[in-house]
Design an enzyme around this catalytic site. Structure first.
Site, PDB file in Angstrom:
ATOM      1  N   TYR A 155       0.858  -1.199   0.000  1.00  0.00           N
ATOM      2  CA  TYR A 155       0.000   0.000   0.000  1.00  0.00           C
ATOM      3  C   TYR A 155       0.896   1.252   0.000  1.00  0.00           C
ATOM      4  O   TYR A 155       0.523   2.296  -0.507  1.00  0.00           O
ATOM      5  CB  TYR A 155      -0.965  -0.020   1.192  1.00  0.00           C
ATOM      6  CG  TYR A 155      -2.144   0.920   1.034  1.00  0.00           C
ATOM      7  CD1 TYR A 155      -3.032   0.780  -0.033  1.00  0.00           C
ATOM      8  CD2 TYR A 155      -2.365   1.953   1.944  1.00  0.00           C
ATOM      9  CE1 TYR A 155      -4.107   1.645  -0.180  1.00  0.00           C
ATOM     10  CE2 TYR A 155      -3.445   2.813   1.802  1.00  0.00           C
ATOM     11  CZ  TYR A 155      -4.315   2.658   0.741  1.00  0.00           C
ATOM     12  OH  TYR A 155      -5.380   3.515   0.593  1.00  0.00           O
ATOM     13  N   LYS A 162      -2.868   8.379   3.244  1.00  0.00           N
ATOM     14  CA  LYS A 162      -4.062   8.200   4.102  1.00  0.00           C
ATOM     15  C   LYS A 162      -3.813   8.732   5.500  1.00  0.00           C
ATOM     16  O   LYS A 162      -4.709   9.282   6.133  1.00  0.00           O
ATOM     17  CB  LYS A 162      -4.489   6.730   4.148  1.00  0.00           C
ATOM     18  CG  LYS A 162      -5.082   6.197   2.838  1.00  0.00           C
ATOM     19  CD  LYS A 162      -6.244   7.015   2.316  1.00  0.00           C
ATOM     20  CE  LYS A 162      -6.982   6.310   1.184  1.00  0.00           C
ATOM     21  NZ  LYS A 162      -7.975   7.198   0.534  1.00  0.00           N
TER      22      LYS A 162
HETATM   23  P1  NAD Z   1     -12.687   4.243  -7.586  1.00  0.00           P
HETATM   24  O1  NAD Z   1     -11.608   4.036  -8.577  1.00  0.00           O
HETATM   25  O2  NAD Z   1     -14.044   3.869  -7.969  1.00  0.00           O
HETATM   26  O3  NAD Z   1     -12.680   5.755  -7.078  1.00  0.00           O
HETATM   27  C1  NAD Z   1     -11.533   6.590  -7.090  1.00  0.00           C
HETATM   28  C2  NAD Z   1     -11.960   7.908  -7.713  1.00  0.00           C
HETATM   29  O4  NAD Z   1     -10.916   8.894  -7.645  1.00  0.00           O
HETATM   30  C3  NAD Z   1     -12.338   7.750  -9.194  1.00  0.00           C
HETATM   31  O5  NAD Z   1     -13.675   8.123  -9.382  1.00  0.00           O
HETATM   32  C4  NAD Z   1     -11.407   8.725  -9.888  1.00  0.00           C
HETATM   33  O6  NAD Z   1     -12.012   9.364 -10.982  1.00  0.00           O
HETATM   34  C5  NAD Z   1     -11.113   9.726  -8.767  1.00  0.00           C
HETATM   35  N1  NAD Z   1      -9.955  10.564  -9.066  1.00  0.00           N
HETATM   36  C6  NAD Z   1      -8.657  10.165  -9.277  1.00  0.00           C
HETATM   37  N2  NAD Z   1      -7.901  11.232  -9.595  1.00  0.00           N
HETATM   38  C7  NAD Z   1      -8.721  12.319  -9.576  1.00  0.00           C
HETATM   39  C8  NAD Z   1      -8.521  13.726  -9.838  1.00  0.00           C
HETATM   40  N3  NAD Z   1      -7.321  14.225 -10.183  1.00  0.00           N
HETATM   41  N4  NAD Z   1      -9.588  14.560  -9.717  1.00  0.00           N
HETATM   42  C9  NAD Z   1     -10.792  14.077  -9.373  1.00  0.00           C
HETATM   43  N5  NAD Z   1     -11.047  12.766  -9.133  1.00  0.00           N
HETATM   44  C10 NAD Z   1     -10.014  11.910  -9.238  1.00  0.00           C
HETATM   45  O7  NAD Z   1     -12.232   3.431  -6.270  1.00  0.00           O
HETATM   46  P2  NAD Z   1     -12.796   3.394  -4.773  1.00  0.00           P
HETATM   47  O8  NAD Z   1     -12.227   2.168  -4.192  1.00  0.00           O
HETATM   48  O9  NAD Z   1     -14.251   3.615  -4.769  1.00  0.00           O
HETATM   49  O10 NAD Z   1     -12.056   4.633  -4.086  1.00  0.00           O
HETATM   50  C11 NAD Z   1     -12.722   5.685  -3.426  1.00  0.00           C
HETATM   51  C12 NAD Z   1     -12.007   6.028  -2.125  1.00  0.00           C
HETATM   52  O11 NAD Z   1     -12.138   4.940  -1.223  1.00  0.00           O
HETATM   53  C13 NAD Z   1     -10.506   6.279  -2.259  1.00  0.00           C
HETATM   54  O12 NAD Z   1     -10.150   7.336  -1.397  1.00  0.00           O
HETATM   55  C14 NAD Z   1      -9.903   4.989  -1.777  1.00  0.00           C
HETATM   56  O13 NAD Z   1      -8.616   5.170  -1.285  1.00  0.00           O
HETATM   57  C15 NAD Z   1     -10.880   4.661  -0.671  1.00  0.00           C
HETATM   58  N6  NAD Z   1     -10.853   3.266  -0.181  1.00  0.00           N
HETATM   59  C16 NAD Z   1     -10.950   2.216  -1.043  1.00  0.00           C
HETATM   60  C17 NAD Z   1     -10.939   0.916  -0.566  1.00  0.00           C
HETATM   61  C18 NAD Z   1     -11.004  -0.279  -1.486  1.00  0.00           C
HETATM   62  O14 NAD Z   1     -10.591  -1.375  -1.079  1.00  0.00           O
HETATM   63  N7  NAD Z   1     -11.540  -0.150  -2.691  1.00  0.00           N
HETATM   64  C19 NAD Z   1     -10.831   0.697   0.825  1.00  0.00           C
HETATM   65  C20 NAD Z   1     -10.743   1.783   1.685  1.00  0.00           C
HETATM   66  C21 NAD Z   1     -10.754   3.070   1.161  1.00  0.00           C
HETATM   67  O1  0WE Z   2      -7.013   3.158  -1.571  1.00  0.00           O
HETATM   68  C1  0WE Z   2      -6.976   2.122  -2.217  1.00  0.00           C
HETATM   69  C2  0WE Z   2      -6.487   2.117  -3.648  1.00  0.00           C
HETATM   70  C3  0WE Z   2      -6.030   3.457  -4.118  1.00  0.00           C
HETATM   71  C4  0WE Z   2      -5.342   3.475  -5.449  1.00  0.00           C
HETATM   72  C5  0WE Z   2      -5.428   2.447  -6.387  1.00  0.00           C
HETATM   73  C6  0WE Z   2      -4.762   2.565  -7.603  1.00  0.00           C
HETATM   74  C7  0WE Z   2      -4.753   1.454  -8.635  1.00  0.00           C
HETATM   75  C8  0WE Z   2      -4.443   1.946 -10.030  1.00  0.00           C
HETATM   76  C9  0WE Z   2      -4.595   4.581  -5.737  1.00  0.00           C
HETATM   77  N1  0WE Z   2      -3.933   4.712  -6.923  1.00  0.00           N
HETATM   78  C10 0WE Z   2      -4.020   3.727  -7.843  1.00  0.00           C
HETATM   79  N2  0WE Z   2      -3.337   3.902  -9.018  1.00  0.00           N
HETATM   80  C11 0WE Z   2      -3.452   3.064 -10.077  1.00  0.00           C
HETATM   81  O2  0WE Z   2      -2.783   3.250 -11.114  1.00  0.00           O
HETATM   82  N3  0WE Z   2      -7.362   0.948  -1.623  1.00  0.00           N
HETATM   83  C12 0WE Z   2      -7.648   0.940  -0.193  1.00  0.00           C
HETATM   84  C13 0WE Z   2      -7.441  -0.362  -2.326  1.00  0.00           C
HETATM   85  C14 0WE Z   2      -6.142  -1.060  -2.132  1.00  0.00           C
HETATM   86  O3  0WE Z   2      -5.071  -0.754  -2.882  1.00  0.00           O
HETATM   87  C15 0WE Z   2      -4.011  -1.518  -2.442  1.00  0.00           C
HETATM   88  C16 0WE Z   2      -4.437  -2.340  -1.391  1.00  0.00           C
HETATM   89  C17 0WE Z   2      -5.808  -2.045  -1.179  1.00  0.00           C
HETATM   90  C18 0WE Z   2      -6.693  -2.642  -0.144  1.00  0.00           C
HETATM   91  C19 0WE Z   2      -2.688  -1.555  -2.879  1.00  0.00           C
HETATM   92  C20 0WE Z   2      -1.805  -2.437  -2.279  1.00  0.00           C
HETATM   93  C21 0WE Z   2      -2.208  -3.250  -1.233  1.00  0.00           C
HETATM   94  C22 0WE Z   2      -3.528  -3.215  -0.767  1.00  0.00           C
END
Ligand code: NAD
Ligand code: 0WE
Length: 265
Positions: A155, A162
């Site tokens: 991560y 974060k």
């Molecule tokens: P997602 O890819 O659906 O959402 C990420 C969003 O960030 C996308 O809609 C993308 O367009 C937007 N984004 C990226 N660069 C941008 C920019 N320059 N301007 C405006 N928007 C921009 O994925 P998600 O998992 O729904 O992520 C949403 C949030 O939840 C993130 O903060 C992520 O870290 C957090 N999160 C995700 C998980 C997981 O496991 N998926 C767990 C905990 C927290």
């Molecule tokens: O916040 C996240 C993911 C955020 C994210 C994901 C990507 C994938 C594609 C940010 N930047 C990028 N850039 C890309 O090009 N999560 C909480 C999901 C997540 O991501 C991981 C995790 C988990 C969980 C990455 C490594 C290990 C665990």
């Protein structure tokens, strides 16, 4: 209907799997009126068709959070076309793909800046500009992950971002408290979204969190959505600067204890 009469802006919807989309659906269920932002013309159509698919209509605004003018313009347009809003959902994160592999020590200066800019500073920039477009009693919610509190392999720089995001929320809660605006974070368990795509071993992440969490299962975007809807509602009027884990209790179980228990069968 805890959000009846409230207007909110949802950022971060990319597709039907997005956590932001789960939050949007929960907020609609609770009676909110929503508008959405998308980062580039390329993503506008997909957000539009999701909204249509729900039988809803909602104003859409372009906003790339890496540009101050784009953020200022977003809230100017919202005030003009929607009026004052009551809540803001920040669900935006990005790090370079190469920084979510291997070791944190290999992070480049540029990769560090990109991850912190888009994933952490954007909350401060959006919040600062949102204040003037918000009603008193308003609320802001953002999304984090336990990788901001403890080391989760790969991560990496996102964990550092974060940690910055979570701490920013506390300082923002203090500053915006003067205007009666609350700021909270939901720390979600791993969910297969677009942001999980291409992460090596995401299946392993999901099975570890399933096995080690108190509820012995993973969470979904509806569960994160319901908590976010609660936090931006008046039901949560006494809560600010808080980090709420929606992770089936993963955060409260000791890793080493869970490991021993698994070994013992
Ligand atoms: P997602 O890819 O659906 O959402 C990420 C969003 O960030 C996308 O809609 C993308 O367009 C937007 N984004 C990226 N660069 C941008 C920019 N320059 N301007 C405006 N928007 C921009 O994925 P998600 O998992 O729904 O992520 C949403 C949030 O939840 C993130 O903060 C992520 O870290 C957090 N999160 C995700 C998980 C997981 O496991 N998926 C767990 C905990 C927290
Ligand atoms: O916040 C996240 C993911 C955020 C994210 C994901 C990507 C994938 C594609 C940010 N930047 C990028 N850039 C890309 O090009 N999560 C909480 C999901 C997540 O991501 C991981 C995790 C988990 C969980 C990455 C490594 C290990 C665990």
């Amino acid at each position: 209907m805890i959000l009846k009469g409230k207007k909110g802006l949802i950022t971060g919807v990319a597709n039907q799997r997005s956590i932001a989309w789960g939050i949007a659906k929960s907020c609609w269920q609770q009676g909110a009126e929503l508008c959405f932002s998308y980062p580039s013309e390329r993503l506008k159509g997909s957000v539009e068709s999701l909204i249509q698919g729900e039988g809803k209509s909602a104003p859409l605004f372009e906003c790339d959070v890496t540009k101050d003018e784009s953020i200022a313009d977003l809230f100017a347009r919202i005030e003009k076309e929607v009026g004052k809003i009551d809540f803001l959902v920040h669900a935006i994160a990005f790090a370079k793909r190469e920084d979510l592999d291997g070791e944190f020590q290999d992070t480049s200066r540029d990769g560090f800046a990109t991850a912190l800019d888009i994933s952490a500073y954007s909350l401060t920039a959006l919040s600062h500009h949102a204040v003037a477009a918000m009603n008193p009693g308003g609320a802001i919610v953002s999304l984090s992950y336990i990788g901001g509190e403890k080391v989760i392999p790969h991560y990496n720089v996102m964990g550092v971002a974060k940690a910055a995001l979570e701490c920013s929320a506390r300082y923002l809660a203090h500053d915006l408290g003067k205007q009666g605006i609350r700021v909270n974070i939901v720390s979600a368990g791993p969910i297969r979204t677009l942001a999980a795509k291409g992460i090596g071993d995401f299946n392993k992440m999901l099975s570890i969190s399933e096995n080690r969490s108190a509820l012995h299962r993973n969470v979904d975007t509806a569960e994160v959505g319901d908590t976010a809807a609660f936090l931006v509602s008046d039901m949560a009027r006494g809560i600010t600067g808080e980090l709420v884990h929606v992770d089936a209790g993963y955060h409260c179980v000791s890793f080493s204890f869970a490991e021993e228990q698994a070994k013992a069968g």
